[in-house]
Design an enzyme around this catalytic site. Structure first.
Site, PDB file in Angstrom:
ATOM      1  N   LYS A 143       0.357  12.516  -0.144  1.00  0.00           N
ATOM      2  CA  LYS A 143      -0.970  12.835   0.407  1.00  0.00           C
ATOM      3  C   LYS A 143      -0.873  13.885   1.506  1.00  0.00           C
ATOM      4  O   LYS A 143      -1.589  14.879   1.499  1.00  0.00           O
ATOM      5  CB  LYS A 143      -1.650  11.567   0.984  1.00  0.00           C
ATOM      6  CG  LYS A 143      -1.838  10.443  -0.027  1.00  0.00           C
ATOM      7  CD  LYS A 143      -2.594   9.270   0.581  1.00  0.00           C
ATOM      8  CE  LYS A 143      -1.869   8.539   1.689  1.00  0.00           C
ATOM      9  NZ  LYS A 143      -0.639   7.819   1.271  1.00  0.00           N
ATOM     10  N   ARG A 171      -9.112   3.303   3.843  1.00  0.00           N
ATOM     11  CA  ARG A 171      -8.158   2.337   3.297  1.00  0.00           C
ATOM     12  C   ARG A 171      -8.797   0.985   3.035  1.00  0.00           C
ATOM     13  O   ARG A 171      -8.131   0.085   2.530  1.00  0.00           O
ATOM     14  CB  ARG A 171      -7.015   2.153   4.291  1.00  0.00           C
ATOM     15  CG  ARG A 171      -5.926   3.216   4.172  1.00  0.00           C
ATOM     16  CD  ARG A 171      -4.956   3.053   5.318  1.00  0.00           C
ATOM     17  NE  ARG A 171      -3.596   3.170   4.900  1.00  0.00           N
ATOM     18  CZ  ARG A 171      -2.845   4.255   5.072  1.00  0.00           C
ATOM     19  NH1 ARG A 171      -3.344   5.341   5.617  1.00  0.00           N
ATOM     20  NH2 ARG A 171      -1.587   4.258   4.699  1.00  0.00           N
ATOM     21  N   ARG A 193      13.094  10.106   3.473  1.00  0.00           N
ATOM     22  CA  ARG A 193      12.487  10.667   4.695  1.00  0.00           C
ATOM     23  C   ARG A 193      12.926   9.870   5.918  1.00  0.00           C
ATOM     24  O   ARG A 193      13.151  10.429   6.987  1.00  0.00           O
ATOM     25  CB  ARG A 193      10.961  10.657   4.585  1.00  0.00           C
ATOM     26  CG  ARG A 193      10.288  11.255   5.816  1.00  0.00           C
ATOM     27  CD  ARG A 193       8.799  11.348   5.690  1.00  0.00           C
ATOM     28  NE  ARG A 193       8.201  10.033   5.557  1.00  0.00           N
ATOM     29  CZ  ARG A 193       6.914   9.836   5.265  1.00  0.00           C
ATOM     30  NH1 ARG A 193       6.122  10.853   5.073  1.00  0.00           N
ATOM     31  NH2 ARG A 193       6.440   8.616   5.174  1.00  0.00           N
ATOM     32  N   ARG A 199      10.321   7.943  11.635  1.00  0.00           N
ATOM     33  CA  ARG A 199       9.157   7.062  11.412  1.00  0.00           C
ATOM     34  C   ARG A 199       9.631   5.632  11.262  1.00  0.00           C
ATOM     35  O   ARG A 199      10.419   5.318  10.372  1.00  0.00           O
ATOM     36  CB  ARG A 199       8.387   7.514  10.163  1.00  0.00           C
ATOM     37  CG  ARG A 199       7.207   8.392  10.510  1.00  0.00           C
ATOM     38  CD  ARG A 199       6.432   8.805   9.310  1.00  0.00           C
ATOM     39  NE  ARG A 199       5.681   7.704   8.704  1.00  0.00           N
ATOM     40  CZ  ARG A 199       4.663   7.878   7.878  1.00  0.00           C
ATOM     41  NH1 ARG A 199       4.269   9.112   7.576  1.00  0.00           N
ATOM     42  NH2 ARG A 199       4.033   6.851   7.351  1.00  0.00           N
ATOM     43  N   ARG A 228       4.110  -2.075   3.028  1.00  0.00           N
ATOM     44  CA  ARG A 228       3.098  -0.999   2.947  1.00  0.00           C
ATOM     45  C   ARG A 228       2.547  -0.898   1.525  1.00  0.00           C
ATOM     46  O   ARG A 228       1.342  -0.721   1.324  1.00  0.00           O
ATOM     47  CB  ARG A 228       3.715   0.340   3.366  1.00  0.00           C
ATOM     48  CG  ARG A 228       3.986   0.412   4.863  1.00  0.00           C
ATOM     49  CD  ARG A 228       4.998   1.492   5.190  1.00  0.00           C
ATOM     50  NE  ARG A 228       4.504   2.834   4.949  1.00  0.00           N
ATOM     51  CZ  ARG A 228       5.294   3.917   4.912  1.00  0.00           C
ATOM     52  NH1 ARG A 228       6.598   3.801   5.076  1.00  0.00           N
ATOM     53  NH2 ARG A 228       4.780   5.105   4.707  1.00  0.00           N
TER      54      ARG A 228
HETATM   55  P1  AP5 Z   1       3.973  12.492   2.170  1.00  0.00           P
HETATM   56  O1  AP5 Z   1       3.344  13.787   1.822  1.00  0.00           O
HETATM   57  O2  AP5 Z   1       4.141  12.145   3.598  1.00  0.00           O
HETATM   58  O3  AP5 Z   1       3.224  11.304   1.410  1.00  0.00           O
HETATM   59  P2  AP5 Z   1       2.077  10.374   1.953  1.00  0.00           P
HETATM   60  O4  AP5 Z   1       1.374   9.836   0.759  1.00  0.00           O
HETATM   61  O5  AP5 Z   1       1.270  11.103   2.976  1.00  0.00           O
HETATM   62  O6  AP5 Z   1       3.004   9.251   2.589  1.00  0.00           O
HETATM   63  P3  AP5 Z   1       2.916   8.553   3.992  1.00  0.00           P
HETATM   64  O7  AP5 Z   1       4.171   7.762   4.097  1.00  0.00           O
HETATM   65  O8  AP5 Z   1       2.630   9.482   5.088  1.00  0.00           O
HETATM   66  O9  AP5 Z   1       1.691   7.629   3.667  1.00  0.00           O
HETATM   67  P4  AP5 Z   1       1.166   6.384   4.357  1.00  0.00           P
HETATM   68  O10 AP5 Z   1      -0.122   6.187   3.665  1.00  0.00           O
HETATM   69  O11 AP5 Z   1       2.097   5.236   4.383  1.00  0.00           O
HETATM   70  O12 AP5 Z   1       1.126   6.874   5.873  1.00  0.00           O
HETATM   71  P5  AP5 Z   1      -0.030   7.167   6.886  1.00  0.00           P
HETATM   72  O13 AP5 Z   1       0.512   8.116   7.858  1.00  0.00           O
HETATM   73  O14 AP5 Z   1      -1.314   7.459   6.225  1.00  0.00           O
HETATM   74  O15 AP5 Z   1       5.371  12.436   1.387  1.00  0.00           O
HETATM   75  C1  AP5 Z   1       6.268  11.378   1.579  1.00  0.00           C
HETATM   76  C2  AP5 Z   1       7.696  11.944   1.446  1.00  0.00           C
HETATM   77  O16 AP5 Z   1       7.886  12.379   0.100  1.00  0.00           O
HETATM   78  C3  AP5 Z   1       7.968  13.165   2.331  1.00  0.00           C
HETATM   79  O17 AP5 Z   1       9.291  13.140   2.769  1.00  0.00           O
HETATM   80  C4  AP5 Z   1       7.729  14.349   1.375  1.00  0.00           C
HETATM   81  O18 AP5 Z   1       8.467  15.467   1.742  1.00  0.00           O
HETATM   82  C5  AP5 Z   1       8.182  13.762   0.055  1.00  0.00           C
HETATM   83  N1  AP5 Z   1       7.483  14.315  -1.104  1.00  0.00           N
HETATM   84  C6  AP5 Z   1       6.176  14.683  -1.177  1.00  0.00           C
HETATM   85  N2  AP5 Z   1       5.891  15.135  -2.406  1.00  0.00           N
HETATM   86  C7  AP5 Z   1       7.039  15.036  -3.134  1.00  0.00           C
HETATM   87  C8  AP5 Z   1       7.378  15.361  -4.483  1.00  0.00           C
HETATM   88  N3  AP5 Z   1       6.476  15.847  -5.326  1.00  0.00           N
HETATM   89  N4  AP5 Z   1       8.648  15.127  -4.877  1.00  0.00           N
HETATM   90  C9  AP5 Z   1       9.579  14.614  -4.017  1.00  0.00           C
HETATM   91  N5  AP5 Z   1       9.317  14.302  -2.721  1.00  0.00           N
HETATM   92  C10 AP5 Z   1       8.058  14.521  -2.292  1.00  0.00           C
HETATM   93  O19 AP5 Z   1      -0.209   5.720   7.567  1.00  0.00           O
HETATM   94  C11 AP5 Z   1       0.829   5.132   8.310  1.00  0.00           C
HETATM   95  C12 AP5 Z   1       0.330   3.840   8.920  1.00  0.00           C
HETATM   96  O20 AP5 Z   1      -0.746   4.129   9.825  1.00  0.00           O
HETATM   97  C13 AP5 Z   1      -0.256   2.809   7.946  1.00  0.00           C
HETATM   98  O21 AP5 Z   1       0.744   1.979   7.385  1.00  0.00           O
HETATM   99  C14 AP5 Z   1      -1.193   2.024   8.874  1.00  0.00           C
HETATM  100  O22 AP5 Z   1      -0.466   1.131   9.676  1.00  0.00           O
HETATM  101  C15 AP5 Z   1      -1.751   3.120   9.782  1.00  0.00           C
HETATM  102  N6  AP5 Z   1      -2.985   3.726   9.262  1.00  0.00           N
HETATM  103  C16 AP5 Z   1      -3.163   5.035   8.921  1.00  0.00           C
HETATM  104  N7  AP5 Z   1      -4.397   5.242   8.474  1.00  0.00           N
HETATM  105  C17 AP5 Z   1      -5.025   4.049   8.522  1.00  0.00           C
HETATM  106  C18 AP5 Z   1      -6.332   3.626   8.145  1.00  0.00           C
HETATM  107  N8  AP5 Z   1      -7.225   4.477   7.638  1.00  0.00           N
HETATM  108  N9  AP5 Z   1      -6.635   2.317   8.333  1.00  0.00           N
HETATM  109  C19 AP5 Z   1      -5.757   1.428   8.849  1.00  0.00           C
HETATM  110  N10 AP5 Z   1      -4.498   1.773   9.211  1.00  0.00           N
HETATM  111  C20 AP5 Z   1      -4.135   3.076   9.041  1.00  0.00           C
END
Ligand code: AP5
Length: 193
Positions: A14, A91, A130, A136, A148
Site C-alpha cells: 500500500k 480499517r 523489511r 519497525r 496484524r
Molecule cells: P509496503 O509498501 O510498506 O506495504 P504496506 O501494505 O503499506 O505494509 P505496511 O506494513 O506498512 O502495512 P500495515 O497496514 O501493517 O501498516 P500501517 O503503517 O498502515 O511494503 C511492505 C514491504 O514490502 C516493504 O519493505 C516494501 O519495500 C516491500 N514491497 C512492496 N511491494 C513489493 C513487491 N511488489 N515485491 C516485493 N516487495 C515489495 O499500520 C501500522 C499500524 O498502525 C497498524 O498495525 C495499527 O496498529 C496502526 N494503524 C494504522 N492505521 C490505522 C487505522 N486506520 N486504524 C487503526 N490503527 C491503525
C-alpha cells in the site's frame, strides 16, 4: 479532484504504491500508520504517540476515535489539494463512515478502493525482510506479523464487501515487480475518468 483508498493486508504494498500514485496523479498521500509512527518516534513522543504505541507494537488497531481525529486534522491541512490517496485507512466500518462524512463535507467522495491481493506467505516474507533494517517494532516477529494479518482478516477485510456494495471496488494482483503492479493500478485509475 479524485480520492482513492489503497487497501490490503500488511505488507501488500500500500505505502509503496500510494507514493507513486500520489506523484503521478498529484494527490496527497495520507497514511495513518506513518503519522502514528511519527508521533511515537518524535523526541519526546507526543501524548498521541504514547497512547498509540502499545497497539502498534502488538499489531492491534489503534482506537477509532484517535484515528478518525488524525484523519480529520490531516485532511484539513490540505484545503487546496486535488485529492487524497488514503493508505491504511479505513480499517473498520466506523472509520469508513467517518471518511465518507469528512469527504461529503467538502462535496467529495471516494472514487475507488484499490485492493492489493497478495498471499500470506509472501506478506510474511516481505515484512520479515523489511524488519531486518527498518526498525519497525511490528516487523520484528512472526507472532506480531501474524497478529496484524489476523486483525486485518477479522476487522478490516469486511470493508471489501462494503466498497463492493458501493460499486467502488477494484481488485488488483499485488504480486510481481513493483513497477508492474503500479501499471495495473494505473490502468484501473485511468478507467475512472
Ligand atoms: P509496503 O509498501 O510498506 O506495504 P504496506 O501494505 O503499506 O505494509 P505496511 O506494513 O506498512 O502495512 P500495515 O497496514 O501493517 O501498516 P500501517 O503503517 O498502515 O511494503 C511492505 C514491504 O514490502 C516493504 O519493505 C516494501 O519495500 C516491500 N514491497 C512492496 N511491494 C513489493 C513487491 N511488489 N515485491 C516485493 N516487495 C515489495 O499500520 C501500522 C499500524 O498502525 C497498524 O498495525 C495499527 O496498529 C496502526 N494503524 C494504522 N492505521 C490505522 C487505522 N486506520 N486504524 C487503526 N490503527 C491503525
Amino acid at each position: 479532484m479524485m480520492n482513492l483508498v489503497i487497501f490490503g493486508p500488511p505488507g501488500s504494498g500500500k505505502g509503496t504504491q500510494a507514493e507513486k500514485i500520489a506523484k503521478c496523479y498529484n494527490l496527497v498521500s495520507l497514511s495513518t500508520g506513518a503519522i502514528l509512527r511519527q508521533e511515537i518516534n518524535s523526541k519526546p513522543p507526543t501524548p498521541l504517540g504514547l497512547q498509540a504505541k502499545p497497539y502498534l507494537d502488538n499489531g492491534g488497531l489503534v482506537p477509532d476515535e484517535l484515528v478518525v481525529d488524525i484523519l480529520k486534522k490531516e485532511m484539513s491541512k490540505f484545503p487546496e489539494s486535488t485529492g487524497f490517496i488514503f493508505d491504511g485507512y479505513p480499517r473498520t466500518p466506523r472509520q469508513a463512515e467517518a471518511l465518507n462524512t469528512a469527504l461529503a463535507e467538502v462535496n467529495q467522495e471516494i472514487a475507488a478502493t484499490l485492493v492489493l491481493e497478495v498471499d500470506q506467505k509472501e506478506l510474511i516474507t516481505r515484512l520479515l525482510k523489511r524488519g531486518k533494517n527498518s526498525g519497525r517494532s511490528d516487523d520484528q516477529s512472526v507472532t506480531v506479523i501474524e497478529n496484524r494479518l489476523n486483525v486485518y482478516e477479522k476487522n478490516t477485510s469486511p470493508l471489501i464487501d462494503y466498497y463492493r456494495n458501493l460499486g467502488k471496488l477494484k481488485i488488483v494482483n499485488g504480486l510481481g515487480p513493483i513497477e508492474e503492479i503500479y501499471n495495473r493500478l494505473k490502468d484501473e485509475i485511468d478507467k475512472l475518468s
